[in-house]
Write a protein that holds these residues in place. Structure first.
Motif, PDB file in Angstrom:
ATOM      1  N   VAL A  11      13.029  12.368  -1.110  1.00 44.42           N
ATOM      2  CA  VAL A  11      12.246  11.129  -1.176  1.00 44.42           C
ATOM      3  C   VAL A  11      10.992  11.330  -0.336  1.00 44.42           C
ATOM      4  CG1 VAL A  11      12.190   8.664  -0.599  1.00 44.42           C
ATOM      5  CG2 VAL A  11      14.308   9.700  -1.463  1.00 44.42           C
ATOM      6  N   TRP A  12       9.870  10.884  -0.870  1.00 44.81           N
ATOM      7  CA  TRP A  12       8.600  10.876  -0.148  1.00 44.81           C
ATOM      8  C   TRP A  12       8.141   9.436  -0.018  1.00 44.81           C
ATOM      9  CZ3 TRP A  12       4.474  15.086  -1.363  1.00 44.81           C
ATOM     10  CH2 TRP A  12       5.078  16.358  -1.427  1.00 44.81           C
ATOM     11  N   VAL A  13       7.460   9.114   1.082  1.00 47.47           N
ATOM     12  CA  VAL A  13       6.708   7.866   1.152  1.00 47.47           C
ATOM     13  C   VAL A  13       5.238   8.243   1.070  1.00 47.47           C
ATOM     14  CG1 VAL A  13       8.377   6.317   2.212  1.00 47.47           C
ATOM     15  CG2 VAL A  13       6.997   7.773   3.663  1.00 47.47           C
ATOM     16  N   VAL A  14       4.520   7.473   0.262  1.00 47.19           N
ATOM     17  CA  VAL A  14       3.157   7.825  -0.123  1.00 47.19           C
ATOM     18  C   VAL A  14       2.253   6.615   0.038  1.00 47.19           C
ATOM     19  CG1 VAL A  14       1.734   8.590  -2.070  1.00 47.19           C
ATOM     20  CG2 VAL A  14       4.072   9.441  -1.840  1.00 47.19           C
ATOM     21  N   SER A  15       1.091   6.844   0.629  1.00 49.49           N
ATOM     22  CA  SER A  15       0.060   5.806   0.656  1.00 49.49           C
ATOM     23  C   SER A  15      -1.130   6.339  -0.122  1.00 49.49           C
ATOM     24  CB  SER A  15      -0.344   5.466   2.094  1.00 49.49           C
ATOM     25  OG  SER A  15      -0.863   6.610   2.743  1.00 49.49           O
ATOM     26  N   GLU A  16      -1.614   5.541  -1.021  1.00 46.31           N
ATOM     27  CA  GLU A  16      -2.783   5.917  -1.808  1.00 46.31           C
ATOM     28  C   GLU A  16      -3.914   4.970  -1.452  1.00 46.31           C
ATOM     29  OE1 GLU A  16      -1.206   7.559  -5.964  1.00 46.31           O
ATOM     30  OE2 GLU A  16      -0.754   5.448  -5.637  1.00 46.31           O
ATOM     31  N   PHE A  17      -5.102   5.510  -1.354  1.00 46.50           N
ATOM     32  CA  PHE A  17      -6.217   4.633  -1.039  1.00 46.50           C
ATOM     33  C   PHE A  17      -7.521   5.175  -1.584  1.00 46.50           C
ATOM     34  CE2 PHE A  17      -4.962   7.281   2.457  1.00 46.50           C
ATOM     35  CZ  PHE A  17      -6.116   7.767   3.049  1.00 46.50           C
ATOM     36  N   GLY A  51     -11.187   6.644  11.688  1.00 49.84           N
ATOM     37  CA  GLY A  51     -10.571   6.151  12.917  1.00 49.84           C
ATOM     38  C   GLY A  51      -9.872   4.820  12.736  1.00 49.84           C
ATOM     39  N   ASP A  52     -10.299   4.042  11.748  1.00 46.26           N
ATOM     40  CA  ASP A  52      -9.627   2.785  11.410  1.00 46.26           C
ATOM     41  C   ASP A  52      -8.520   3.013  10.391  1.00 46.26           C
ATOM     42  OD1 ASP A  52     -11.420   1.384  13.026  1.00 46.26           O
ATOM     43  OD2 ASP A  52     -12.772   0.940  11.369  1.00 46.26           O
ATOM     44  N   MET A  53      -8.815   3.859   9.410  1.00 44.91           N
ATOM     45  CA  MET A  53      -7.951   4.010   8.247  1.00 44.91           C
ATOM     46  C   MET A  53      -6.714   4.873   8.518  1.00 44.91           C
ATOM     47  SD  MET A  53      -9.132   5.388   4.456  1.00 44.91           S
ATOM     48  CE  MET A  53     -10.478   6.200   5.227  1.00 44.91           C
ATOM     49  N   ILE A  54      -6.887   6.046   9.080  1.00 40.96           N
ATOM     50  CA  ILE A  54      -5.787   7.005   9.192  1.00 40.96           C
ATOM     51  C   ILE A  54      -4.662   6.502  10.108  1.00 40.96           C
ATOM     52  CG2 ILE A  54      -5.139   9.357   9.840  1.00 40.96           C
ATOM     53  CD1 ILE A  54      -6.743   9.070   7.162  1.00 40.96           C
ATOM     54  N   PRO A  55      -4.947   5.983  11.314  1.00 45.50           N
ATOM     55  CA  PRO A  55      -3.836   5.481  12.135  1.00 45.50           C
ATOM     56  C   PRO A  55      -3.044   4.379  11.439  1.00 45.50           C
ATOM     57  CG  PRO A  55      -5.796   5.727  13.481  1.00 45.50           C
ATOM     58  CD  PRO A  55      -6.218   5.930  12.051  1.00 45.50           C
ATOM     59  N   ARG A  56      -3.740   3.505  10.734  1.00 45.07           N
ATOM     60  CA  ARG A  56      -3.042   2.430  10.020  1.00 45.07           C
ATOM     61  C   ARG A  56      -2.154   2.999   8.914  1.00 45.07           C
ATOM     62  NH1 ARG A  56      -5.380  -3.004   7.080  1.00 45.07           N
ATOM     63  NH2 ARG A  56      -3.343  -3.976   6.879  1.00 45.07           N
ATOM     64  N   MET A  57      -2.675   3.968   8.174  1.00 42.13           N
ATOM     65  CA  MET A  57      -1.895   4.558   7.089  1.00 42.13           C
ATOM     66  C   MET A  57      -0.686   5.312   7.644  1.00 42.13           C
ATOM     67  SD  MET A  57      -3.547   3.289   4.709  1.00 42.13           S
ATOM     68  CE  MET A  57      -2.701   3.926   3.292  1.00 42.13           C
ATOM     69  N   ILE A  58      -0.864   6.023   8.751  1.00 42.40           N
ATOM     70  CA  ILE A  58       0.265   6.724   9.366  1.00 42.40           C
ATOM     71  C   ILE A  58       1.336   5.720   9.782  1.00 42.40           C
ATOM     72  CG2 ILE A  58       0.975   7.997  11.434  1.00 42.40           C
ATOM     73  CD1 ILE A  58      -1.622   9.646  11.145  1.00 42.40           C
ATOM     74  N   ASN A  59       0.928   4.625  10.415  1.00 38.03           N
ATOM     75  CA  ASN A  59       1.898   3.607  10.826  1.00 38.03           C
ATOM     76  C   ASN A  59       2.610   2.991   9.639  1.00 38.03           C
ATOM     77  OD1 ASN A  59       1.672   3.840  13.602  1.00 38.03           O
ATOM     78  ND2 ASN A  59      -0.032   2.424  13.722  1.00 38.03           N
ATOM     79  N   MET A  60       1.885   2.757   8.555  1.00 39.67           N
ATOM     80  CA  MET A  60       2.513   2.193   7.358  1.00 39.67           C
ATOM     81  C   MET A  60       3.555   3.158   6.786  1.00 39.67           C
ATOM     82  SD  MET A  60      -0.724   0.311   5.593  1.00 39.67           S
ATOM     83  CE  MET A  60       0.136  -0.914   4.611  1.00 39.67           C
ATOM     84  N   LEU A  61       3.243   4.452   6.787  1.00 43.32           N
ATOM     85  CA  LEU A  61       4.204   5.442   6.290  1.00 43.32           C
ATOM     86  C   LEU A  61       5.430   5.511   7.203  1.00 43.32           C
ATOM     87  CD1 LEU A  61       1.819   8.324   5.176  1.00 43.32           C
ATOM     88  CD2 LEU A  61       3.181   6.835   3.698  1.00 43.32           C
ATOM     89  N   VAL A  65       0.801  -1.226   0.000  1.00 44.46           N
ATOM     90  CA  VAL A  65       0.000   0.000   0.000  1.00 44.46           C
ATOM     91  C   VAL A  65       0.839   1.284   0.000  1.00 44.46           C
ATOM     92  CG1 VAL A  65      -1.931   1.233   1.094  1.00 44.46           C
ATOM     93  CG2 VAL A  65      -1.840  -1.236   1.223  1.00 44.46           C
ATOM     94  N   VAL A  66       2.113   1.202   0.314  1.00 47.67           N
ATOM     95  CA  VAL A  66       2.973   2.382   0.394  1.00 47.67           C
ATOM     96  C   VAL A  66       4.031   2.302  -0.693  1.00 47.67           C
ATOM     97  CG1 VAL A  66       4.661   3.597   1.828  1.00 47.67           C
ATOM     98  CG2 VAL A  66       2.621   2.634   2.878  1.00 47.67           C
ATOM     99  N   LYS A  67       4.357   3.456  -1.251  1.00 46.54           N
ATOM    100  CA  LYS A  67       5.469   3.489  -2.194  1.00 46.54           C
ATOM    101  C   LYS A  67       6.409   4.626  -1.836  1.00 46.54           C
ATOM    102  CE  LYS A  67       2.557   5.736  -5.637  1.00 46.54           C
ATOM    103  NZ  LYS A  67       1.953   5.599  -6.949  1.00 46.54           N
TER     104      LYS A  67
END
Length: 129
Positions: free
Chosen positions: A90-96, A105-115, A80-82
């Motif tokens: 360099v940027w790390v990016v999650s697209e969804f 509340g489910d999505m944003i914390p997970r995306m932040i952790n993935m980044l 999910v991250v590139k």
């Protein structure tokens, strides 16, 4: 659901979590755990968002090849991250894609952790080249 409604919901979620989003032409900017994040919208696709952690590494002609190799390792190993090597950083990016009733509340914390994990993975990869 209109773009503004989704954006308002996200803004309310971020504010409620103490992230104090600032409204930008591209979406939102907010700080979390001493990191600076950008949330981008696509005006032509209201169900698309991109959460980014920009400028994690400075790039110049001397380290561009290493940065590309490290980014490739991140992209190959983290879902999910590139990692994107831009002109000078360099940027790390999650697209969804979001549904009509997003659960931020489910999505944003997970995306932040993935980044954050992708950032660490990039640093590990470039250190071990």
């Amino acid at each position: 659901m209109a773009m503004s409604t989704i954006k308002e919901q996200l803004g309310a979620y971020l504010s409620g979590e103490g992230m104090q989003p600032s409204d930008k032409p591209y979406g939102f900017h907010f700080e979390f755990e001493d990191l600076s994040f950008h949330m981008f919208w696509d005006v032509d696709d209201e169900r698309y968002m991109s959460l980014t952690l920009p400028g994690i590494f400075d790039v110049d002609e001397n380290n561009r090849e290493d940065a590309l190799c490290a980014a490739n390792k991140v992209n190959d190993n983290i879902k999910v991250v590139k990692a994107i090597v831009r002109e000078d950083d360099v940027w790390v990016v999650s697209e969804f894609l979001i549904d009509k009733d997003p659960k931020f509340g489910d999505m944003i914390p997970r995306m932040i952790n993935m980044l954050k994990n992708a950032r660490v993975a990039f640093y590990d990869a470039i250190k071990n080249l």
